[in-house]
Design a protein around this motif. Structure first.
Motif, PDB file in Angstrom:
ATOM      1  N   ALA A 238       0.845  -1.188   0.000  1.00 27.08           N
ATOM      2  CA  ALA A 238       0.000   0.000   0.000  1.00 27.08           C
ATOM      3  C   ALA A 238       0.885   1.244   0.000  1.00 27.08           C
ATOM      4  CB  ALA A 238      -0.914   0.010   1.233  1.00 27.08           C
ATOM      5  N   ARG A 239       0.606   2.158  -0.908  1.00 29.25           N
ATOM      6  CA  ARG A 239       1.388   3.401  -0.977  1.00 29.25           C
ATOM      7  C   ARG A 239       0.645   4.509  -0.256  1.00 29.25           C
ATOM      8  NH1 ARG A 239       1.972   8.016  -4.088  1.00 29.25           N
ATOM      9  NH2 ARG A 239       0.351   7.399  -5.581  1.00 29.25           N
ATOM     10  N   TYR A 240       1.253   5.009   0.796  1.00 22.54           N
ATOM     11  CA  TYR A 240       0.746   6.147   1.553  1.00 22.54           C
ATOM     12  C   TYR A 240       1.533   7.390   1.135  1.00 22.54           C
ATOM     13  CZ  TYR A 240      -1.409   2.759   4.793  1.00 22.54           C
ATOM     14  OH  TYR A 240      -2.160   1.748   5.337  1.00 22.54           O
ATOM     15  N   ALA A 241       1.059   8.547   1.540  1.00 20.87           N
ATOM     16  CA  ALA A 241       1.814   9.770   1.290  1.00 20.87           C
ATOM     17  C   ALA A 241       3.187   9.700   1.961  1.00 20.87           C
ATOM     18  CB  ALA A 241       1.038  10.985   1.798  1.00 20.87           C
ATOM     19  N   SER A 242       3.261   8.940   3.068  1.00 24.62           N
ATOM     20  CA  SER A 242       4.512   8.833   3.829  1.00 24.62           C
ATOM     21  C   SER A 242       5.457   7.770   3.299  1.00 24.62           C
ATOM     22  CB  SER A 242       4.194   8.528   5.294  1.00 24.62           C
ATOM     23  OG  SER A 242       3.482   7.302   5.405  1.00 24.62           O
ATOM     24  N   GLY A 243       4.975   6.899   2.402  1.00 29.18           N
ATOM     25  CA  GLY A 243       5.827   5.820   1.905  1.00 29.18           C
ATOM     26  C   GLY A 243       5.040   4.539   1.719  1.00 29.18           C
ATOM     27  N   LEU A 244       5.759   3.425   1.597  1.00 34.75           N
ATOM     28  CA  LEU A 244       5.141   2.127   1.338  1.00 34.75           C
ATOM     29  C   LEU A 244       4.997   1.318   2.617  1.00 34.75           C
ATOM     30  CD1 LEU A 244       7.102   0.991  -1.872  1.00 34.75           C
ATOM     31  CD2 LEU A 244       4.933   2.248  -1.748  1.00 34.75           C
ATOM     32  N   SER A 245       3.868   0.618   2.738  1.00 37.12           N
ATOM     33  CA  SER A 245       3.667  -0.368   3.790  1.00 37.12           C
ATOM     34  C   SER A 245       3.355  -1.704   3.120  1.00 37.12           C
ATOM     35  CB  SER A 245       2.529   0.028   4.727  1.00 37.12           C
ATOM     36  OG  SER A 245       2.890   1.122   5.554  1.00 37.12           O
ATOM     37  N   LYS A 246       3.765  -2.796   3.770  1.00 37.08           N
ATOM     38  CA  LYS A 246       3.565  -4.126   3.190  1.00 37.08           C
ATOM     39  C   LYS A 246       2.826  -5.019   4.178  1.00 37.08           C
ATOM     40  CE  LYS A 246       6.600  -7.441   3.101  1.00 37.08           C
ATOM     41  NZ  LYS A 246       7.735  -8.361   2.873  1.00 37.08           N
ATOM     42  N   PHE A 247       1.843  -5.766   3.661  1.00 41.42           N
ATOM     43  CA  PHE A 247       1.014  -6.644   4.479  1.00 41.42           C
ATOM     44  C   PHE A 247       1.006  -8.028   3.833  1.00 41.42           C
ATOM     45  CE2 PHE A 247      -0.702  -2.305   4.490  1.00 41.42           C
ATOM     46  CZ  PHE A 247      -0.588  -1.985   5.840  1.00 41.42           C
TER      47      PHE A 247
END
Length: 358
Positions: A238-247
């Motif tokens: 998931a791409r957020y304004a703050s960067g990438l998160s992975k699930f």
């Protein structure tokens, strides 16, 4: 008579037994009735809890009408969450639904509307929300220990839902597609699969850690096991304004995390502008890096303090004290988690990156 009269409706998910045990232990709650379409399932659960089989009803409506419950716990298959939460909501009860939220966002919204229209509370219980390391990690993020949170990395799962039941009692199941496909967990029309079962844990607690922020877009890939309708392994970015998160979700870990942590370890890694936190399931410490101590150090997890000990105690305390449901059990946070799950499922099906669905 106990203040909280609780019924258990639909035992598709083995966590019903765990939740009813919490009801039995509560000083001002009692189980007044249960229903499942296969009576042997609640019979076994009641036996383990020392409760009388007279609590079992053959008809769910009779259970609701004759026991005058104040709270309904719903543990239907993922595909049945919307249907069963809405059905019990007709009786004007507070509703606790075991994870995940729903099969899709439309069902999630219908559940929320059905319960809230009666002036009652809806909570979605995520057992990971009550793990001391994950709650400790949230406290430290909120205190600013690692600066601005930029990414969440989540990996979790177990050997598979066919491997255990209530109290994590191990079961022996033939490990073949034919045997698995008989279980609702592996049926597509019941929203089976590791993505639907476990991704909501990561995206909901991830939303909690991100303080309610939403991603901009989502990419997901799932495995396609031969002979199965659903996945056993998924990876979502998931791409957020703050960067990438992975699930990442996995049925088929080498070991169950409650017995021996598999590799990769199950849990969360949180990266901020000024440090990192690793928070793994069932661990007694979390590991932290900060600018002052880049070599890292361990912090003992916070003890759980009432009412923040489990879903049942928390839910009943909110009712008793007229407080809203907050954090990862709240429909507001869970809805964002469901948005990510829905987008991930469609992304995997269409094999492309998608903007967050609504």
């Amino acid at each position: 008579m106990a203040r909280h009269r609780i019924v258990g409706i639909n035992f598709d998910h083995m966590h019903m037994g765990d939740l009813l045990r919490l009801v039995v232990a509560h000083p001002d709650a009692e189980v007044v009735g249960v229903w499942h379409h296969e009576p042997d399932t609640p019979r076994e659960v009641l036996g383990r809890l020392g409760l009388d089989e007279s609590l079992i009803f053959e008809d769910w409506r009779a259970c609701m009408e004759q026991t005058s419950p104040t709270v309904a716990i719903v543990c239907a298959s993922t595909g049945g969450h919307g249907e069963w939460a809405c059905k019990v909501a007709e009786y004007g009860v507070d509703v606790l639904v075991e994870k995940p939220f729903a099969a899709n966002l439309a069902d999630a919204d219908a559940m929320t509307e059905a319960v809230h229209s009666k002036g009652k509370r809806l909570a979605i219980n995520w057992p990971l929300a009550w793990y001391p390391p994950h709650r400790t990690a949230k406290r430290l993020v909120d205190e600013g220990l690692i600066g601005e949170l930029r990414s969440v990395t989540y990996y979790d799962g177990n050997r598979g839902p066919a491997r255990h039941k209530m109290d994590k009692v191990e079961t022996v199941v033939e490990d073949s597609p034919e045997a698995k496909n008989k279980l609702w967990w592996y049926q597509k029309d019941q929203s089976g699969g590791s993505l639907q079962d476990y991704l909501g844990y990561g995206t909901t607690l991830g939303t909690w850690y991100h303080d309610g922020k939403k991603p901009l877009e989502v990419t997901c890939m799932v495995d396609e096991p031969a002979g199965l309708e659903v996945d056993e392994h998924s990876v979502t970015v998931a791409r957020y304004a703050s960067g990438l998160s992975k699930f990442e979700t996995r049925w088929g870990t080498f070991t169950d995390p409650w017995s021996h942590q598999p590799q990769p370890r199950c849990g969360f890694v949180l990266c901020g502008s000024a440090g990192t936190i690793s928070s793994y399931d069932y661990q007694e410490t979390i590991h932290v890096q900060t600018q002052d101590r880049p070599e890292g150090y361990d912090i003992a997890v916070d003890p759980l303090v009432h009412p923040y000990t489990d879903g049942v105690n928390y839910f009943l305390d909110c009712i008793d004290n007229d407080r809203p449901i907050e954090g990862p059990l709240s429909p507001e946070i869970c809805r964002i988690g469901q948005q990510i799950v829905d987008t991930a499922a469609r992304s995997a099906a269409e094999k492309k990156t998608l903007p967050l669905l609504d």
